[in-house]
Write a protein that holds these residues in place. Structure first.
Motif, PDB file in Angstrom:
ATOM      1  N   LEU A  92       0.953  -1.290   0.025  1.00 38.74           N
ATOM      2  CA  LEU A  92       0.243   0.067  -0.263  1.00 38.74           C
ATOM      3  C   LEU A  92       0.553   1.282  -0.033  1.00 38.74           C
ATOM      4  N   HIS A  93       0.482   2.312  -0.404  1.00 37.39           N
ATOM      5  CA  HIS A  93       1.190   3.319  -1.024  1.00 37.39           C
ATOM      6  C   HIS A  93       0.967   4.570   0.813  1.00 37.39           C
ATOM      7  N   ASN A  94       1.301   5.594   0.850  1.00 38.06           N
ATOM      8  CA  ASN A  94       1.219   6.287   2.478  1.00 38.06           C
ATOM      9  C   ASN A  94      -0.355   6.623   2.443  1.00 38.06           C
ATOM     10  N   LYS A  95      -0.551   6.866   1.396  1.00 35.42           N
ATOM     11  CA  LYS A  95      -2.077   7.524   1.095  1.00 35.42           C
ATOM     12  C   LYS A  95      -2.990   6.381   1.892  1.00 35.42           C
ATOM     13  N   GLN A  96      -3.029   5.118   0.947  1.00 34.34           N
ATOM     14  CA  GLN A  96      -4.137   4.455   0.765  1.00 34.34           C
ATOM     15  C   GLN A  96      -3.380   4.024   2.601  1.00 34.34           C
ATOM     16  N   ILE A  97      -2.601   3.702   2.872  1.00 30.86           N
ATOM     17  CA  ILE A  97      -2.492   3.774   4.491  1.00 30.86           C
ATOM     18  C   ILE A  97      -3.051   4.169   5.812  1.00 30.86           C
ATOM     19  N   ALA A  98      -2.665   5.462   5.024  1.00 33.34           N
ATOM     20  CA  ALA A  98      -3.102   6.774   6.204  1.00 33.34           C
ATOM     21  C   ALA A  98      -4.789   6.468   6.292  1.00 33.34           C
ATOM     22  N   HIS A  99      -5.308   6.461   5.133  1.00 34.51           N
ATOM     23  CA  HIS A  99      -6.985   6.027   4.853  1.00 34.51           C
ATOM     24  C   HIS A  99      -6.792   4.887   6.123  1.00 34.51           C
ATOM     25  N   ARG A 100      -7.038   3.779   5.539  1.00 36.93           N
ATOM     26  CA  ARG A 100      -7.205   2.407   6.703  1.00 36.93           C
ATOM     27  C   ARG A 100      -6.795   2.364   7.778  1.00 36.93           C
TER      28      ARG A 100
END
Length: 84
Positions: free
Chosen positions: A22-30
């Protein structure tokens, strides 16, 4: 060294999501945090694991070794179907 490498629960969760590709933006969302928080977690994880250069790939490899992730996603195999 203990498999968790001295990481907190949130840092370990971040390492797992990095290992999943996952990219940082995806990780942040999760994780319901900001992208800047994820960047800080990745920096802290790299520091605790004494990782320099290509940090995300090395974090993913560390997580895979210690927690048995089937296939660690790296820039060279991202988006490539697994042979299993």
């Amino acid at each position: 060294m203990h498999p968790a490498g001295g990481l907190t629960r949130r840092e370990l969760e971040t390492a797992r999501l990095v290992a999943e590709g996952l990219h940082n933006k995806q990780i942040a969302h999760r994780m319901s945090v900001t992208e800047d928080t994820v960047k800080k977690y990745v920096q802290v994880i790299a520091g605790k694991l004494d990782i320099t250069g290509r940090g995300r790939s090395r974090i993913a490899a560390w997580y895979g070794r210690n927690y048995g992730l089937g296939e660690v996603v790296t820039p060279t195999n991202a988006g490539t179907p697994s042979d299993t």
